[in-house]
Motif scaffolding. Structure first.
Motif, PDB file in Angstrom:
ATOM      1  N   VAL B  28      36.583  41.548  26.693  1.00 51.88           N
ATOM      2  CA  VAL B  28      36.151  41.461  28.106  1.00 51.88           C
ATOM      3  C   VAL B  28      34.640  41.201  28.098  1.00 51.88           C
ATOM      4  O   VAL B  28      33.840  42.115  27.943  1.00 51.88           O
ATOM      5  N   ALA B  29      34.265  39.922  28.223  1.00 51.16           N
ATOM      6  CA  ALA B  29      32.870  39.540  28.000  1.00 51.16           C
ATOM      7  C   ALA B  29      32.086  39.296  29.279  1.00 51.16           C
ATOM      8  O   ALA B  29      30.867  39.444  29.301  1.00 51.16           O
ATOM      9  N   SER B  30      32.772  38.912  30.359  1.00 51.88           N
ATOM     10  CA  SER B  30      32.054  38.556  31.590  1.00 51.88           C
ATOM     11  C   SER B  30      32.572  39.389  32.759  1.00 51.88           C
ATOM     12  O   SER B  30      33.598  40.076  32.661  1.00 51.88           O
ATOM     13  N   VAL B  31      31.887  39.303  33.887  1.00 51.86           N
ATOM     14  CA  VAL B  31      32.314  39.989  35.108  1.00 51.86           C
ATOM     15  C   VAL B  31      33.708  39.507  35.514  1.00 51.86           C
ATOM     16  O   VAL B  31      34.572  40.301  35.887  1.00 51.86           O
ATOM     17  N   GLY B  32      33.932  38.202  35.390  1.00 59.64           N
ATOM     18  CA  GLY B  32      35.246  37.634  35.722  1.00 59.64           C
ATOM     19  C   GLY B  32      36.340  38.185  34.822  1.00 59.64           C
ATOM     20  O   GLY B  32      37.437  38.511  35.280  1.00 59.64           O
ATOM     21  N   ASP B  33      36.017  38.327  33.505  1.00 56.93           N
ATOM     22  CA  ASP B  33      36.976  38.917  32.553  1.00 56.93           C
ATOM     23  C   ASP B  33      37.303  40.353  32.959  1.00 56.93           C
ATOM     24  O   ASP B  33      38.447  40.795  32.858  1.00 56.93           O
ATOM     25  N   LEU B  34      36.264  41.080  33.405  1.00 57.01           N
ATOM     26  CA  LEU B  34      36.458  42.482  33.779  1.00 57.01           C
ATOM     27  C   LEU B  34      37.381  42.589  34.990  1.00 57.01           C
ATOM     28  O   LEU B  34      38.265  43.450  35.024  1.00 57.01           O
ATOM     29  N   ILE B  35      37.207  41.683  35.960  1.00 56.98           N
ATOM     30  CA  ILE B  35      38.091  41.689  37.139  1.00 56.98           C
ATOM     31  C   ILE B  35      39.536  41.449  36.696  1.00 56.98           C
ATOM     32  O   ILE B  35      40.455  42.163  37.103  1.00 56.98           O
ATOM     33  N   PHE B  49      41.454  43.207  44.246  1.00 58.21           N
ATOM     34  CA  PHE B  49      40.931  41.922  43.754  1.00 58.21           C
ATOM     35  C   PHE B  49      41.875  40.763  44.085  1.00 58.21           C
ATOM     36  O   PHE B  49      41.824  39.719  43.451  1.00 58.21           O
ATOM     37  N   ALA B  50      42.726  40.939  45.094  1.00 59.43           N
ATOM     38  CA  ALA B  50      43.694  39.899  45.456  1.00 59.43           C
ATOM     39  C   ALA B  50      43.000  38.610  45.891  1.00 59.43           C
ATOM     40  O   ALA B  50      43.506  37.520  45.679  1.00 59.43           O
TER      41      ALA B  50
END
Lengths: 156, 85
Positions: B28-35, B49-50
């Protein structure tokens, strides 16, 4: 100067504190944002402002720093309240002081436009029937920001 | 990597929590990955997060875009577009 607080503020006292002991100021602009009793045509009985302690102060200081870099201000103040507010209550105060009015007017508008789109506050409105809903961000607030970018480019 | 994750406004209401400390996998490297990773944790996260395009993020108190790298961050916050002033 930045203040984030639950309690009300006294506009006259804040302006007096800025003026105290100095006679070099030529123009003082104050903007006060208050709670309206109607939203989307429906009566509102209260509003609760949530914020992100820690980030709020960082964002307000950043926005103020941008205004101080852009206009010859002698003083600036942003006070933003949080918590539960009722119609007629104060929400936000912006004060700018400058030798001449144009800088004070422009900087006050700039501060409001930027804090509305970047400071981490969220409003939840309560209707008379007890229904609560989060206020949606307005596209017109983003449009208001664009004029500062245009102005900046034209000046460069 | 251990991160403090904070949720505000309707994102907080939908996830049912204001903050939590989470051990996040290496990939999980980025904010998008975390979402994307958070949404696998349960229906409350899927709901929050829909519509990822309306959820904003901050890393250590600074607004960031979804491609922002998490490396070195201590606190990540998720919230709707701001409505102060």
């Amino acid at each position: 100067m930045i203040r984030v607080q639950e309690e009300d503020f006294d506009i006259g006292a804040e302006v007096a504190a800025i003026r105290r002991g100095r006679t070099d100021i030529g123009a003082i602009v104050t903007f006060t944002g208050t709670v309206r009793d109607v939203a989307g045509g429906e009566p509102i009985s209260a509003m609760t402002l949530e914020h992100y302690p820690g980030m709020t102060e960082v964002e307000l200081a950043r926005v103020e720093g941008n205004a101080l870099a852009r206009w010859p201000l002698q003083a600036s103040l942003i006070i933003h309240r949080y918590g539960r507010l009722e119609p007629g209550d104060n929400i936000v105060l912006v004060v700018t002081a400058s030798p001449h009015r144009q800088a004070a007017f422009e900087a006050a508008a700039f501060l409001m436009d930027y804090l509305k789109t970047s400071a981490p506050f969220w409003k939840k409105e309560e209707t008379a029937t007890g229904e609560a809903r989060w206020v949606d961000a307005r596209e017109s607030d983003d449009t208001a920001l664009k004029r500062w970018r245009r102005t900046k480019r034209a000046a460069e | 990597m251990t991160l403090k994750i904070r949720y505000f406004a309707w994102v907080r209401e939908q996830t049912g929590r204001a903050e939590e400390d989470l051990v996040v996998p290496e990939e999980v490297a980025s904010v998008g990955d975390l979402i994307a990773w958070l949404t696998t944790r349960g229906p409350e996260f899927e709901a929050a997060f829909a519509r990822p395009e309306v959820v904003r993020a901050a890393l250590d108190h600074v607004h960031v875009a979804p491609d922002a790298a998490l490396a070195g961050a201590r606190e990540v916050a998720f919230f709707p577009p701001v409505t102060g002033g």
